[in-house]
Design a protein around this motif. Structure first.
Motif, PDB file in Angstrom:
ATOM      1  N   ASP A  40       0.834  -1.195   0.000  1.00  0.00           N
ATOM      2  CA  ASP A  40       0.000   0.000   0.000  1.00  0.00           C
ATOM      3  C   ASP A  40       0.882   1.263   0.000  1.00  0.00           C
ATOM      4  O   ASP A  40       0.612   2.228  -0.727  1.00  0.00           O
ATOM      5  CB  ASP A  40      -0.896  -0.048   1.248  1.00  0.00           C
ATOM      6  N   THR A  41       1.968   1.232   0.783  1.00  0.00           N
ATOM      7  CA  THR A  41       2.848   2.409   0.874  1.00  0.00           C
ATOM      8  C   THR A  41       3.546   2.648  -0.455  1.00  0.00           C
ATOM      9  O   THR A  41       3.645   3.796  -0.919  1.00  0.00           O
ATOM     10  CB  THR A  41       3.888   2.206   2.008  1.00  0.00           C
ATOM     11  N   VAL A  42       4.020   1.590  -1.100  1.00  0.00           N
ATOM     12  CA  VAL A  42       4.675   1.737  -2.412  1.00  0.00           C
ATOM     13  C   VAL A  42       3.722   2.417  -3.401  1.00  0.00           C
ATOM     14  O   VAL A  42       4.111   3.312  -4.157  1.00  0.00           O
ATOM     15  CB  VAL A  42       5.134   0.350  -2.938  1.00  0.00           C
ATOM     16  N   GLY A  91      13.253   3.216   8.970  1.00  0.00           N
ATOM     17  CA  GLY A  91      12.804   3.503   7.609  1.00  0.00           C
ATOM     18  C   GLY A  91      11.288   3.523   7.538  1.00  0.00           C
ATOM     19  O   GLY A  91      10.608   4.119   8.390  1.00  0.00           O
ATOM     20  N   LEU A  92      10.718   2.839   6.532  1.00  0.00           N
ATOM     21  CA  LEU A  92       9.259   2.711   6.432  1.00  0.00           C
ATOM     22  C   LEU A  92       8.851   1.279   6.744  1.00  0.00           C
ATOM     23  O   LEU A  92       7.856   0.772   6.227  1.00  0.00           O
ATOM     24  CB  LEU A  92       8.781   3.136   5.034  1.00  0.00           C
ATOM     25  N   PRO A 113      15.738  12.581  10.729  1.00  0.00           N
ATOM     26  CA  PRO A 113      14.537  13.422  10.785  1.00  0.00           C
ATOM     27  C   PRO A 113      13.662  13.402   9.522  1.00  0.00           C
ATOM     28  O   PRO A 113      12.441  13.288   9.616  1.00  0.00           O
ATOM     29  CB  PRO A 113      15.115  14.826  11.030  1.00  0.00           C
ATOM     30  N   GLU A 114      14.276  13.469   8.346  1.00  0.00           N
ATOM     31  CA  GLU A 114      13.475  13.491   7.116  1.00  0.00           C
ATOM     32  C   GLU A 114      12.679  12.193   6.945  1.00  0.00           C
ATOM     33  O   GLU A 114      11.544  12.187   6.468  1.00  0.00           O
ATOM     34  CB  GLU A 114      14.423  13.658   5.920  1.00  0.00           C
ATOM     35  N   VAL A 115      13.292  11.093   7.351  1.00  0.00           N
ATOM     36  CA  VAL A 115      12.638   9.784   7.231  1.00  0.00           C
ATOM     37  C   VAL A 115      11.493   9.675   8.236  1.00  0.00           C
ATOM     38  O   VAL A 115      10.389   9.216   7.895  1.00  0.00           O
ATOM     39  CB  VAL A 115      13.661   8.639   7.456  1.00  0.00           C
ATOM     40  N   ARG A 121       3.886  10.763   8.240  1.00  0.00           N
ATOM     41  CA  ARG A 121       2.831  11.138   7.286  1.00  0.00           C
ATOM     42  C   ARG A 121       2.177   9.916   6.654  1.00  0.00           C
ATOM     43  O   ARG A 121       0.980   9.912   6.374  1.00  0.00           O
ATOM     44  CB  ARG A 121       3.423  11.992   6.150  1.00  0.00           C
ATOM     45  N   LEU A 122       2.974   8.871   6.407  1.00  0.00           N
ATOM     46  CA  LEU A 122       2.500   7.777   5.568  1.00  0.00           C
ATOM     47  C   LEU A 122       1.923   6.579   6.302  1.00  0.00           C
ATOM     48  O   LEU A 122       0.978   5.951   5.827  1.00  0.00           O
ATOM     49  CB  LEU A 122       3.663   7.240   4.716  1.00  0.00           C
ATOM     50  N   LEU A 123       2.526   6.226   7.435  1.00  0.00           N
ATOM     51  CA  LEU A 123       2.148   4.954   8.052  1.00  0.00           C
ATOM     52  C   LEU A 123       1.109   5.162   9.142  1.00  0.00           C
ATOM     53  O   LEU A 123       1.202   6.108   9.926  1.00  0.00           O
ATOM     54  CB  LEU A 123       3.378   4.263   8.663  1.00  0.00           C
TER      55      LEU A 123
END
Ligand SMILES: C[S@@+](CC[C@H](N)C(=O)[O-])C[C@H]1O[C@@H](n2cnc3c(N)ncnc32)[C@H](O)[C@@H]1O
Length: 277
Positions: A40-42, A91-92, A113-115, A121-123
């Motif tokens: 789903d994330t991809v 990571g994700l 931090p960026e990760v 936001r995503l998970l």
């Protein structure tokens, strides 16, 4: 659906290779992880995943590695469900979601931090006592500020090789000095793996470099009194190799016959004593 444009570069960008590998694994008939969230994330990311050159055999390798670390984490939590899980370089990855059956566990997902911003936001939140922490594992301070009231299981997948040897050893010293006992679970390359890095498509695409090759995992026992290497299993010899797709199984069987090459990736489990054991 508006897809999120990915601007990560270098070592941070490598998380997209392992994410994509878990997504490919989840689509396989021989899936070990069944990580639907990865798929789903991809789909939600605007990124050229194919450019990573990840094959179905690579995907099985990543799934084997993740499944081993999931299993060892679950074994530890079955004994000590109130432990702290320190999931470094998350990571994700959705390990906290995959192991959500331990509701008493305190779980801390750490990455740069960026990760962490992208991850938040995503998970979906995995629920329970979970937080993300934005820090470089090599930076001072953040680890020493964590509560040290419980034993720890520190899991780091796809991280050790990106650290310099002195950074990796210092990280192990800091974790073992701070927490009252626990385990360290991580994968590592040997020296040959470091020398062969130009052959790794994901490193060529991202420009990331690997530095720390560990030829003898037991030599790390010197980093803390009582630190003991419980396991150092070659990636190609993991018991679950028999469950992956035939081509990946064949590759593992061939690799396990070649000295040096068979030790390129090892899965290690260390234990260290403390008041809480
Ligand atoms: C190959 S990816 C692995 C990600 C995740 N563990 C997985 O298996 O999908 C490497 C990860 O290490 C993280 N990383 C590299 N150096 C780091 C550092 N100094 N501190 C924290 N995270 C770091 C990167 O941001 C990236 O998420």
């Amino acid at each position: 659906m508006d897809r999120e444009k990915i601007t990560l570069t270098g070592v941070q960008e490598t998380l997209l290779a392992t994410l994509y590998a878990r997504a490919l694994d989840s689509r396989s008939r021989h899936s070990l992880l069944h990580d639907e969230t990865a798929l789903d994330t991809v789909r939600r990311l605007d990124y050229d995943f194919r450019g990573m050159g990840t094959t179905s055999v690579d995907a099985a390798g990543v799934a084997l590695r993740a499944h081993c670390l999931d299993g060892w984490t679950a074994e530890y939590l079955a004994r000590r469900p109130r432990a702290t899980v320190l999931h470094l370089a998350c990571g994700l990855d959705t390990r906290a979601h995959r192991l959500a059956r331990f509701p008493e566990t305190r779980w801390i997902d750490v990455d740069l931090p960026e990760v962490v911003a992208l991850r938040d936001r995503l998970l979906p939140a995995p629920g329970g006592d979970h937080r993300t922490l934005a820090a470089s594992v090599t930076a001072d301070g953040w680890l020493e500020e964590l509560p040290a009231d419980r034993p720890v299981v520190a899991v780091f997948e796809g991280l050790s090789m990106y650290l310099r040897p002195d950074e990796g050893e210092r990280l192990i010293r800091r974790i073992t000095a701070h927490f009252p006992g626990g385990q360290l679970l991580f994968d590592c390359f040997n020296g040959l793996g470091i020398r062969m890095q130009r052959l790794v498509p994901c490193l060529r695409k991202t420009g990331a470099r690997v530095h720390w090759g560990i030829d003898d995992p037991r030599a790390l026992e010197r980093l803390h009194p009582g630190l003991t290497c419980l396991d150092a299993i070659r990636g190609c010899d993991l018991p679950d190799v028999r469950r992956v797709a035939p081509l990946a199984r064949l590759e593992a069987r061939l690799t396990s016959r070649v000295p040096g090459l068979r030790d390129v990736l090892r899965m290690t489990r260390f234990e260290f004593p403390g008041a809480a054991g």
